[in-house]
Design an enzyme around this catalytic site. Structure first.
Site, short mmCIF file in Angstrom:
data_model
loop_
_atom_site.label_atom_id
_atom_site.label_comp_id
_atom_site.label_asym_id
_atom_site.label_seq_id
_atom_site.Cartn_x
_atom_site.Cartn_y
_atom_site.Cartn_z
N LYS A 1 0.81 -1.21 0.00
CA LYS A 1 0.00 0.00 0.00
C LYS A 1 0.85 1.27 0.00
CE LYS A 1 -4.23 -1.80 2.08
NZ LYS A 1 -5.14 -1.73 3.22
N LYS B 1 -4.48 -12.01 -6.25
CA LYS B 1 -5.78 -12.14 -5.58
C LYS B 1 -6.78 -11.15 -6.16
CE LYS B 1 -4.97 -8.74 -1.95
NZ LYS B 1 -4.90 -8.37 -0.57
N LYS C 1 -10.14 -5.28 -3.92
CA LYS C 1 -10.97 -4.07 -4.04
C LYS C 1 -10.18 -2.94 -4.67
CE LYS C 1 -13.50 -4.82 0.25
NZ LYS C 1 -13.48 -4.47 1.68
P1 TYM Z 1 -10.70 -6.45 3.92
O1 TYM Z 1 -11.83 -5.50 4.12
O2 TYM Z 1 -9.66 -6.10 2.92
O3 TYM Z 1 -11.25 -7.87 3.52
C1 TYM Z 1 -12.26 -8.54 4.26
C2 TYM Z 1 -12.02 -10.03 4.26
O4 TYM Z 1 -12.01 -10.55 2.92
C3 TYM Z 1 -10.87 -11.38 2.74
N1 TYM Z 1 -10.44 -11.34 1.33
C4 TYM Z 1 -10.27 -12.42 0.54
N2 TYM Z 1 -10.45 -13.73 0.78
C5 TYM Z 1 -10.22 -14.58 -0.25
N3 TYM Z 1 -9.84 -14.18 -1.49
C6 TYM Z 1 -9.64 -12.88 -1.78
N4 TYM Z 1 -9.29 -12.50 -3.01
C7 TYM Z 1 -9.87 -11.93 -0.73
N5 TYM Z 1 -9.79 -10.57 -0.66
C8 TYM Z 1 -10.14 -10.24 0.60
C9 TYM Z 1 -9.83 -10.77 3.66
O5 TYM Z 1 -8.80 -11.68 3.97
C10 TYM Z 1 -10.65 -10.41 4.87
O6 TYM Z 1 -10.81 -11.53 5.71
N6 TYM Z 1 -7.81 -5.38 7.85
C11 TYM Z 1 -8.96 -6.16 7.42
C12 TYM Z 1 -10.23 -5.81 8.17
C13 TYM Z 1 -10.13 -5.97 9.64
C14 TYM Z 1 -10.02 -7.19 10.37
C15 TYM Z 1 -9.94 -6.82 11.74
C16 TYM Z 1 -9.99 -8.53 10.00
C17 TYM Z 1 -10.11 -4.97 10.56
N7 TYM Z 1 -9.99 -5.47 11.81
C18 TYM Z 1 -9.81 -7.80 12.73
C19 TYM Z 1 -9.85 -9.50 11.00
C20 TYM Z 1 -9.77 -9.13 12.35
C21 TYM Z 1 -9.21 -5.87 5.95
O7 TYM Z 1 -8.79 -4.86 5.43
O8 TYM Z 1 -10.03 -6.77 5.32
#
Ligand code: TYM
Length: 331
Positions: A112, A194, A197
């Site tokens: 990032k 992957k 977003k």
């Molecule tokens: P975020 O919002 O980017 O994504 C949410 C969840 O989706 C999963 N994910 C995927 N899984 C499989 N294949 C993909 N291509 C893919 N893209 C995204 C992510 O692994 C995630 O589980 N920092 C975190 C949000 C967060 C969080 C937390 C997660 C904030 N606090 C505490 C766990 C525990 C995030 O940006 O996820």
């Protein structure tokens, strides 16, 4: 007993990676009777510039999406991260036991910050806030996609460090990552990467809110290769394999069954079959989301209820932590 915590950033529509990698698993755990906390991580979102009005809309959209996907706000605790200020308080405390090199090496930070001239501090401490999210509820399990694995490892390390310095406080949170393809759904344009977003080309992802003709178009344009048969070869044919995986996740059929059914089809024809399935599966969810977004007061009510329940759990832990770190008040 287990306590499940997970979070998602409110950045517009969710894609199939978020859906299969995370949301669907939260729903499964909830339906199996586990205690699940689902946080809409708006404080994480502002580590990159956001329009406040849009962010607020996206928070409600995410609440609608999670409800439409099956999060039951009576059973699970669905809430907005920023409404429980103890997350940032614990983040500060954890920041005092985190070293800078530990954060500098995390791959998401590297990715990032790569394109930024001035790197915000918030982006750097992002994983510390994520650790605080988890530890504040003494969560035992964190269902996530594979891209979040290192962040959970940091949370584990910080739990250990805190316990060692201040006495047993936090259980070590385990990450729950699927051992199948849902741990990492791939981009439709670059199937080695992957689905994400932040990718600039919207054709690289299938969003839950995409209209049927958009889904069809994106699937038709999905990158495959020069072989026309439909075969499942993860190493050699990542593009077709990703499509078969999505098919398999939606229908419960195995890749083998899918290939057998598609034996007469070339990849172009197979894409049309897949598009029909994706459209059919997503249509009711999309309709539900759109219906719910027309009721912002109802969504606010849901989040408010979640905030109350989350606050209750968080307060106990926060008091314990503050007393341990700063000394107990004597009256
Ligand atoms: P975020 O919002 O980017 O994504 C949410 C969840 O989706 C999963 N994910 C995927 N899984 C499989 N294949 C993909 N291509 C893919 N893209 C995204 C992510 O692994 C995630 O589980 N920092 C975190 C949000 C967060 C969080 C937390 C997660 C904030 N606090 C505490 C766990 C525990 C995030 O940006 O996820």
């Amino acid at each position: 007993p287990k306590r499940i915590f997970s979070g998602i950033q409110p950045t517009g529509s969710v894609h199939l990676g978020n859906y299969f990698g995370a949301i669907q698993r939260w729903v499964e755990l909830q339906n199996a009777g586990e205690e699940v906390l689902c946080s809409i991580a708006d404080l994480h979102s502002i580590t990159l510039p956001q329009d406040p009005k849009k962010l607020r809309e996206n928070t409600l959209l995410m609440a609608a999406t999670l409800v439409a996907c099956g999060i039951d706000f009576e059973k699970s605790i669905l809430f907005q991260q920023s409404k429980v200020p103890m997350h940032t308080e614990l983040c500060w405390v954890l920041g005092t036991i985190t070293t800078m090199p530990r954060l500098a090496h995390l791959p998401q930070f590297k990715e990032k910050s790569e394109s930024l001239k001035n790197i915000p501090l918030g982006l750097y401490i992002y994983p510390v806030l994520q650790a605080a999210d988890i530890l504040l509820y003494k969560a035992t399990h964190v269902p996530i996609g594979q891209d979040q694995a290192q962040h959970i490892q940091l949370a584990q390390d910080l739990a250990h460090t805190f316990n060692r310095k201040f006495g047993q406080t936090f259980p070590i949170p385990h990450s729950l990552i699927s051992d199948g393809p849902s741990q990492r759904i791939k981009s439709l344009r670059e199937p080695m990467k992957k689905m994400s977003k932040s990718h600039t080309d919207p054709k690289s992802r299938l969003d839950i809110l995409d209209e049927p003709d958009v889904l069809l178009e994106k699937i038709k344009k999905a990158m495959t290769d020069f072989t026309s048969e439909v075969t499942y070869q993860p190493e050699k044919r990542p593009g077709v394999t990703n499509l078969i995986n999505i098919h398999s996740l939606f229908t419960g059929k195995t890749p083998d069954e899918i290939c057998k059914e598609a034996v007469e089809l070339n990849t172009g024809q197979y894409k049309l079959v897949l598009a029909d399935i994706v459209i059919e599966k997503l249509s009711p969810i999309r309709a539900d989301i759109l219906r719910l977004t027309k009721e912002p007061a109802y969504l606010d009510e849901i989040l408010k209820k979640g905030t109350e329940r989350a606050t209750e759990l968080a307060t106990n832990c926060s008091e314990e932590v503050m007393n341990k770190v700063l000394g107990t008040d004597t009256i």
